[in-house]
Design an enzyme around this catalytic site. Structure first.
Site, PDB file in Angstrom:
ATOM      1  CG  ASP A  20       1.608  -2.665  -6.522  1.00 23.95           C
ATOM      2  OD1 ASP A  20       1.363  -1.843  -7.423  1.00 23.95           O
ATOM      3  OD2 ASP A  20       2.722  -3.212  -6.385  1.00 23.95           O
ATOM      4  CE  LYS A  43       1.122   1.739 -12.213  1.00 19.31           C
ATOM      5  NZ  LYS A  43       1.798   1.000 -11.139  1.00 19.31           N
ATOM      6  CG  ASP A  93       8.796   2.453  -7.969  1.00 15.23           C
ATOM      7  OD1 ASP A  93       9.192   1.427  -8.548  1.00 15.23           O
ATOM      8  OD2 ASP A  93       7.590   2.685  -7.760  1.00 15.23           O
ATOM      9  CD  GLU A 140       2.903   2.849  -8.213  1.00 14.90           C
ATOM     10  OE1 GLU A 140       4.019   3.136  -8.686  1.00 14.90           O
ATOM     11  OE2 GLU A 140       1.977   2.391  -8.902  1.00 14.90           O
TER      12      GLU A 140
END
Ligand code: AMP
Length: 747
Positions: free
Chosen positions: A186, A248, A371, A349
């Site tokens: 992850d 990211k 999320d 994800e």
């Protein structure tokens, strides 16, 4: 150390009466900024003069060694003090590090130009060079004078920057071997984590120090050494400009993209343009690509895994947000390779979280993955049918995450500070970062308790008096401050359901992931909206890594899982007038394919061009520029006689491939994506073209039901597209605009 090679520069050696850099900064910090220094000197050189500055401590040790340009002079017109403001150019690395560390602790020193200290008189930027400028003595006495004030006007060329090579960072440049175990990773905004399946049970792989995650942070420490993970996080407060986090959010994006424009102000380090116009990071005078930064984080995670598993690891499944576009996915693949990892699969994800929830349970359910992480929110609906995991709808907000909750708290704390003290807060960036940290800690604590004291000692000096920040925050107050943010997430859930005509009660289970989903108000609002509490079956921080490990594990199995995803954002082409025309629509099931036939519109035309964007806006410039496709080497024939079939193909990992086949001879035409044009150049050219009415796009071919689509994924059989628009229409159009019109056939 290498000498600075500055042709024709005047050498200027300045000996300071200080023993240490700290002493120098304490006394004369006001005379230095990131971009320059003010020196008091009897003999000055006119503005524009190139200087090589060698500033030394009393011991003779070098403090600064840099190319510079005389930016202004003072005291030359009969008033003020004689001196010069030097604007730094190329500096040696220790100098850059010193300057970066210095500006981190000197809040006024953010300027790119030298300061004009109080009392030295007005700066003069245009003094003509005297016929014979007095020679500068080899060593001049420097008296930097009184504390500086800011805002000297800008000038002088930017210093030369150096792109860091992969090899100099010790990164891998070979294709990694596809042997050995596959781990799941992850790669998170805040933290990254590796997981692995042992004895059919997935588990995260902790570091030797016992941490389950590696902070996705990289920094240069005070000694100029590159550090990754926990040590980098440890210096975030004291050295924010040299500490890179949140990569990211930037990786795979053009520097000029709308999102980079919006978020770059949120970072304490400098975001610059890379070699090909992509967003990159500037540390000192060196530019690091975001692939390199992500690779260094991945390499750290890989090392944790190797230490735990006791063998070399060179294969991984890496997760990315569902909304990542094609460029971003490619960038993650590249980062994996640089870290020595063959990326077996890029996994979304939410799908990973659903795998962690349902793997091996033979479920037949429709779930929603909620999320809410540090920077972004996304919601996805998946249908789970035994081993088939099909995403049917996805959406989100790339500007909604834990950081927005922190900001709301910081704003409140500053208001309280003003209310209590009667003084407006006047702290610097370091002080603000300390408040930010305290706010985040209080926020997390308030997920468990109802009240929390936020006390930050000596946070600011006002009129030479020190002040603390001391506020008690209740959960109730936190709810009042952030309820709007949670409501927005629920609204996104509603939109994602509506896109497929679903209602909250059509969802069997809600899975919460992301650290911020721990906030009790999230549970409350989700329970209310869906009419049931969220699942307790997954760990919000570990679910994504565990899901990646499960997919990694299943890759080696005969009866592996089958994943079907949707395209998170439309992919299409830029049209004249700056409009965007989707070719493959958002939420289309993957893999998806669509083809068009084009004809040349000029006699002897040998090249065609196509600008490709991804996003959901009708305006091309609001979407992400993926590249320009140039089809070269077409046979020279009269207009309309050469036909090219262009195929947009997105595979089950959302990676785009565009191919072109020339029709008259049946020969394949070489087609490559290039990023030679900057996004601005493309957009400007499109905007200049005459605006035309939008032509309808032929319907996108979507796969049928889940099981049929699953078989297609497993067998990698592309979906056959519909017939292309009438090529004869194309040949009647004129120029680039005509060609684009022709692309859609019915203008
Ligand atoms: P992630 O990107 O999933 O690691 O999420 C990080 C975000 O979750 C940060 O904004 C954290 O402040 C937030 N967070 C972590 N733990 C908690 C908690 N217990 N309560 C509220 N927010 C949290």
């Amino acid at each position: 150390m290498a000498e600075l090679n500055q042709a024709g520069a005047v050498g200027l050696v300045v000996k300071l009466p200080f023993a240490t850099p700290e002493e120098f900064l304490a006394k004369y910090g006001g005379n230095i900024t990131r971009g320059g220094i003010y020196l008091r000197a009897k003999a000055v050189r006119p503005p524009g003069t190139a200087v090589t500055l060698d500033l030394r401590l009393a011991s003779g040790d070098r403090l600064l060694y840099t190319a510079a340009i005389v930016h202004f002079v003072t005291g030359q017109q009969g008033q003020g003090i004689s001196g010069m403001g030097l604007k730094f150019g190329e500096a040696d690395p220790p100098t850059r590090r010193f300057l970066d560390a210095a500006v981190a602790i000197l809040p006024h020193a953010q300027s790119d130009v030298p300061p004009v200290p109080n009392g030295v008189g007005p700066p003069d930027f245009t003094v003509p060079a005297p016929a014979a400028a007095p020679a500068l003595p080899p060593t001049v006495a420097a008296d930097p004078g009184a504390p500086a004030r800011m805002d000297a006007p800008a000038a002088a060329p930017a210093p030369a920057l150096e792109m860091v090579t992969d090899a100099s960072l010790g990164l891998n440049i070979e294709e990694p071997p596809r042997t050995g175990p596959v781990i799941g990773i992850d790669l998170g905004t805040t933290n990254s984590c590796a997981a692995f399946v042992r004895g059919n049970k997935p588990g995260v792989l902790p570091s030797r120090e016992g941490h389950n995650t590696v902070p996705s942070i990289l920094a240069f420490n005070q000694r100029g050494k590159l550090v990754v993970g926990h040590p980098a996080k440890g210096q975030m407060l004291t050295n924010p400009r040299q500490t890179v986090y949140g990569a990211k959010r930037l990786v795979g994006r053009p520097y000029a993209s709308p999102i980079v424009g919006q978020i770059k102000g949120r970072f304490h380090y400098e975001i610059a343009a890379g070699q090909n116009g992509e967003a990159a990071v500037r540390l000192g005078d060196r530019i690091y690509s975001l692939q390199q930064i992500s690779a260094l984080i991945l390499r750290e995670v890989r090392e944790v895994a190797q230490n735990q598993l006791g063998q070399p690891i060179s294969r991984a499944v890496i997760t990315v947000p569902a909304y990542y576009n094609d460029n971003q996915r490619h960038a993650v693949r590249e980062a994996g390779k640089l870290a020595g990892l063959y990326v077996e699969r890029i996994l979304n994800e939410p799908t990973a979280a659903a795998l962690a929830y349902g793997y091996g349970k033979k479920l037949n359910q429709r779930v929603l993955v909620y999320d809410l992480g540090g920077g972004t929110f996304d919601a996805s609906v998946l249908e789970l049918n035994d081993t088939v995991y099909e995403v049917i709808s996805t959406g989100g907000d790339t500007f909604l995450g834990g950081i927005d909750f922190d900001n709301a708290i910081v704003e409140y704390l500053l208001q309280e500070f003003e209310r209590q003290t009667g003084r407006a807060f006047q702290g610097d960036r370091v002080a603000l970062q300390r408040i930010n940290d305290a706010a985040e800690r209080a926020k997390c604590a308030l997920s468990e308790r109802s009240e929390m004291r936020v006390h930050v000692a000596f946070i600011t000096m006002i009129d030479n008096k020190p002040y603390d920040l001391d506020v008690t925050l209740t959960r109730q107050k936190l709810i009042a401050l952030t309820e709007g943010l949670v409501d927005r997430t629920v609204q996104v859930c509603e939109e994602v359901l509506q896109a497929k005509g679903l209602k909250p009660q059509d969802i069997d289970e809600v899975i919460l992931v992301g650290g911020q989903s721990r906030f009790p108000l999230v549970h409350e609002k989700i329970t209310k909206f869906f009419g049931q509490p969220p699942s307790k079956g997954v760990h919000p921080d570990e679910a994504v890594a565990l899901g990646a490990a499960l997919l990694a594990h299943s890759l080696g199995q005969l009866e592996g899982v089958v994943l079907i995803d949707v395209l998170p954002m439309a992919i299409g082409v830029g049209l004249p007038g700056g409009r965007f025309k989707p070719v493959l629509e958002r939420n289309v099931s993957l893999p998806a394919v669509k083809s068009y036939t084009l004809s040349t519109h000029r006699d002897g035309q040998t090249e065609l061009e196509l600008t490709v964007f991804q996003g959901d806006s009708e305006r091309a410039q609001d979407n992400e520029y993926l590249g320009t496709l140039r089809l070269a080497g077409l046979p020279k024939k009269p207009r309309g006689a050469v036909q090219v079939t262009v195929t947009f193909e997105v595979n089950n990992e959302s990676l785009l491939k565009v191919t072109a086949k020339e029709g008259t001879t049946g020969r394949e035409v070489v087609s490559t994506f290039t990023t030679r044009d900057t996004p601005e150049a493309v957009k400007a050219r499109l905007a200049q073209e005459e605006s035309v009415a939008a032509a309808p796009v032929p319907p996108v071919v979507t796969p049928g039901n889940a099981v049929a689509a699953a078989r297609r994924v497993a067998a990698s059989v592309p979906v056959v597209p519909e017939a292309a628009p009438d090529a004869a229409v194309v040949s009647k159009q004129k120029g680039f605009m005509g060609w684009l019109k022709g692309l859609f056939g019915r203008a």
